[in-house]
Design a protein around this motif. Structure first.
Motif, PDB file in Angstrom:
ATOM      1  N   UNK A 134       0.955  -1.025  -0.006  1.00  0.00           N
ATOM      2  CA  UNK A 134       0.073  -0.009  -0.042  1.00  0.00           C
ATOM      3  C   UNK A 134       1.027   1.399  -0.065  1.00  0.00           C
ATOM      4  N   UNK A 135       0.952   1.866  -1.070  1.00  0.00           N
ATOM      5  CA  UNK A 135       1.878   2.993  -1.277  1.00  0.00           C
ATOM      6  C   UNK A 135       1.159   4.102  -1.901  1.00  0.00           C
ATOM      7  N   UNK A 136       1.280   5.401  -1.229  1.00  0.00           N
ATOM      8  CA  UNK A 136       0.622   6.319  -1.874  1.00  0.00           C
ATOM      9  C   UNK A 136       1.354   7.349  -2.341  1.00  0.00           C
ATOM     10  N   UNK A 137       1.147   7.367  -3.846  1.00  0.00           N
ATOM     11  CA  UNK A 137       2.093   8.172  -4.705  1.00  0.00           C
ATOM     12  C   UNK A 137       2.476   9.642  -4.203  1.00  0.00           C
ATOM     13  N   UNK A 138       3.686   9.772  -4.175  1.00  0.00           N
ATOM     14  CA  UNK A 138       4.205  11.223  -3.623  1.00  0.00           C
ATOM     15  C   UNK A 138       4.430  11.389  -2.118  1.00  0.00           C
ATOM     16  N   UNK A 139       4.222   9.909  -1.607  1.00  0.00           N
ATOM     17  CA  UNK A 139       4.552   9.838  -0.058  1.00  0.00           C
ATOM     18  C   UNK A 139       6.147   9.821   0.048  1.00  0.00           C
ATOM     19  N   UNK A 140       6.505  10.283   1.230  1.00  0.00           N
ATOM     20  CA  UNK A 140       8.086  10.193   1.576  1.00  0.00           C
ATOM     21  C   UNK A 140       8.070  10.045   3.006  1.00  0.00           C
ATOM     22  N   UNK A 141       8.700   8.653   3.204  1.00  0.00           N
ATOM     23  CA  UNK A 141       8.726   8.173   4.808  1.00  0.00           C
ATOM     24  C   UNK A 141      10.318   7.771   4.788  1.00  0.00           C
ATOM     25  N   UNK A 142      10.663   7.909   5.874  1.00  0.00           N
ATOM     26  CA  UNK A 142      12.091   7.188   6.217  1.00  0.00           C
ATOM     27  C   UNK A 142      12.385   5.654   5.669  1.00  0.00           C
ATOM     28  N   UNK A 143      13.553   5.670   5.361  1.00  0.00           N
ATOM     29  CA  UNK A 143      13.646   4.184   4.973  1.00  0.00           C
ATOM     30  C   UNK A 143      13.617   3.228   5.884  1.00  0.00           C
ATOM     31  N   UNK A 144      13.841   3.323   7.064  1.00  0.00           N
ATOM     32  CA  UNK A 144      13.696   2.422   8.293  1.00  0.00           C
ATOM     33  C   UNK A 144      12.168   1.807   8.275  1.00  0.00           C
ATOM     34  N   UNK A 145      11.298   2.860   8.083  1.00  0.00           N
ATOM     35  CA  UNK A 145       9.879   2.495   8.357  1.00  0.00           C
ATOM     36  C   UNK A 145       9.478   1.650   7.144  1.00  0.00           C
ATOM     37  N   UNK A 194       5.584  -4.422  -5.427  1.00  0.00           N
ATOM     38  CA  UNK A 194       6.132  -4.684  -4.144  1.00  0.00           C
ATOM     39  C   UNK A 194       7.574  -4.116  -3.979  1.00  0.00           C
ATOM     40  N   UNK A 195       8.078  -3.888  -2.871  1.00  0.00           N
ATOM     41  CA  UNK A 195       9.603  -3.443  -2.696  1.00  0.00           C
ATOM     42  C   UNK A 195      10.483  -3.903  -3.389  1.00  0.00           C
TER      43      UNK A 195
END
Length: 453
Positions: A134-145, A194-195
């Motif tokens: 589940x990825x929201x285009x434009x999202x920006x989260x930290x690499x660890x999460x 997927x990642x």
């Protein structure tokens, strides 16, 4: 025409050099540096009678900026390439090969992690493509999460953190996907299922070209050549305290009136200097954290049986004080020719700057003890140099791209002022060269247009 360049690191020196090229011999270019020398975190000193870098020692060779600059400055014969050896990862009390086929330590398949992580984590990575993403285009989260959720904490601690620690002196929790791994963010935005798929899409195409380059006599050779070619006046041990508008130009305290100014300082200093003339830009710069580190460079007896690897990276959570060792004499063929074996031990990262306050003796003792632990051999330095880097590297946290866009937008309409530095569009030396070049182009264009009015 008088131009001030505030900050004598690589970005400021390149800006001064490019300004000279564009404005000619008559321009008065003044470089104001609060430290006692120019070069910033690029610093070369002598160890065992030969030059050794105590800051960055390499650059990404697939980017053209540094190699082209070296050629311009007559330094083609200084270009060296590493031996192509790979580092080890020290995790759970033993050494492991660095996983292959990764993007900054994020794996593209489970097999590369075999032996480094436990069976449960291996299976989690292997089956990750089967779980909905589940990825929201434009999202920006930290690499660890992101990586921890998809691949598990062991992948973060044993593969990702050691590599990010080398680039940013930080950890994956302090680094955002969009700024640090833009190709991965793009792959996710474009609908990767997927990642694992996103990493495979984001990885650079295979190439036989060397990934890294360096200078035979260290970055000091580049700093010296830039300093000479810029023809600038250098004022060291003097900090700029204020930048303000003035009729027809700017005022930079304490040197006075100038036609234009390049601010090539770390983000917190830039924030203070922009506080009155561009408060929105200042707030953006003030939101960028810096990490600190310390380095111990050791000359060992040449016959010391070091591993045949480029270095040893330490996983998060290990009971060691060092975060990494560069086995410089194994990594660089030209250093292998010296009469001693060279090793660099790195300490500190964001949230852990305690090593900066240790005595030199304590840092050296920690470096010797930890290197002996990870190599399994006695370590007996012949000569040692210690270097501390307080606030040496900016952290590209989530939201960094938007933060920099806001900063640059806020100064876009200010005639004759530009910013440069590692906190903008990349911490590597090629990115800093590009930053200094862009800043010089902006203010030189403004100066030329003003003289034609």
């Amino acid at each position: 025409m008088r131009i001030a360049v505030i900050g004598g690191g690589i970005s400021g020196l390149v800006a001064a050099y490019r300004l000279r090229q564009r404005l000619g011999a008559d321009a008065d270019i003044v470089v104001l540096e609060q430290g006692g020398r120019v070069g910033g975190v690029l610093h070369t000193r002598e160890l065992a009678g030969e030059p050794v870098d105590l800051g960055a020692e390499a650059f990404v060779g697939r980017r053209p900026e540094v190699i082209e600059l070296m050629s311009e400055l007559g330094l083609d014969d200084q270009l060296v390439r590493p031996a192509g050896k790979r580092p080890l990862i020290w995790a759970q009390g033993s050494a492991h090969p660095l996983p292959g086929r990764t993007l900054m330590g994020i794996p593209s398949d489970a097999e590369s992690l075999r032996g480094l992580v436990d069976d449960a984590t291996f299976d989690q990575v292997a089956t990750e493509p089967q779980r909905p993403l589940h990825w929201e285009p434009g999202a920006d989260i930290d690499v660890q999460t992101l990586v921890g959720d998809r691949f598990g904490s062991q992948v973060v601690e044993r593969s990702v953190d050691p590599l990010l620690g080398g680039v940013y002196a930080g950890i994956s929790a302090s680094i955002g996907i969009c700024a640090a791994l833009p190709t991965l963010a793009t792959a996710l935005d474009n609908g990767a299922s997927s990642l694992t798929e996103a990493v495979r899409t984001a990885m650079p195409a295979p190439s036989s070209a060397p990934v890294f380059g360096g200078l035979r006599d260290g970055y000091g050779a580049l700093i010296a050549a830039l300093t000479a070619a810029s023809g600038a006046r250098f004022v060291t041990t003097m900090a700029a305290t204020r930048v303000a508008r003035a009729p027809g130009g700017w005022v930079v305290d304490p040197i006075g009136a100038v036609d234009a100014v390049v601010i090539a300082t770390p983000a917190p200093v830039t924030a203070r200097l922009l506080h009155h003339v561009a408060p929105v830009a200042a707030r953006a710069a003030a939101g960028i954290e810096l990490s600190s580190s310390a380095l111990v460079a050791m000359a060992l007896p040449r016959e010391t049986p070091l591993p045949d690897n480029s270095g040893i990276l330490i996983a998060t959570g290990e009971p060691l004080r060092a975060k990494a060792f560069t086995l410089s004499s194994r990594k660089w063929p030209h250093l292998a020719e010296r009469e001693v074996a060279l090793v660099r031990a790195s300490f500190g990262r964001l949230g852990d700057d305690k090593p900066l306050f240790w005595t030199d003796e304590d840092l050296i003792a920690a470096a010797v003890a930890d290197l002996s632990t990870v190599t399994g051999i006695p370590i007996a330095p012949i000569e040692v140099v210690v270097q501390r880097w307080p606030g040496g590297l900016p952290q590209y946290a989530p939201g960094h791209v938007e933060r920099i866009a806001a900063l640059e937008s806020a100064i876009a309409d200010l005639d004759g002022i530009a910013v440069a530095g590692a906190y903008l569009h990349g911490v590597g030396v090629p990115a800093c060269v590009a930053s200094g070049t862009a800043a010089a182009r902006r203010v030189a264009t403004a100066c030329i247009e003003n003289t034609q009015r």
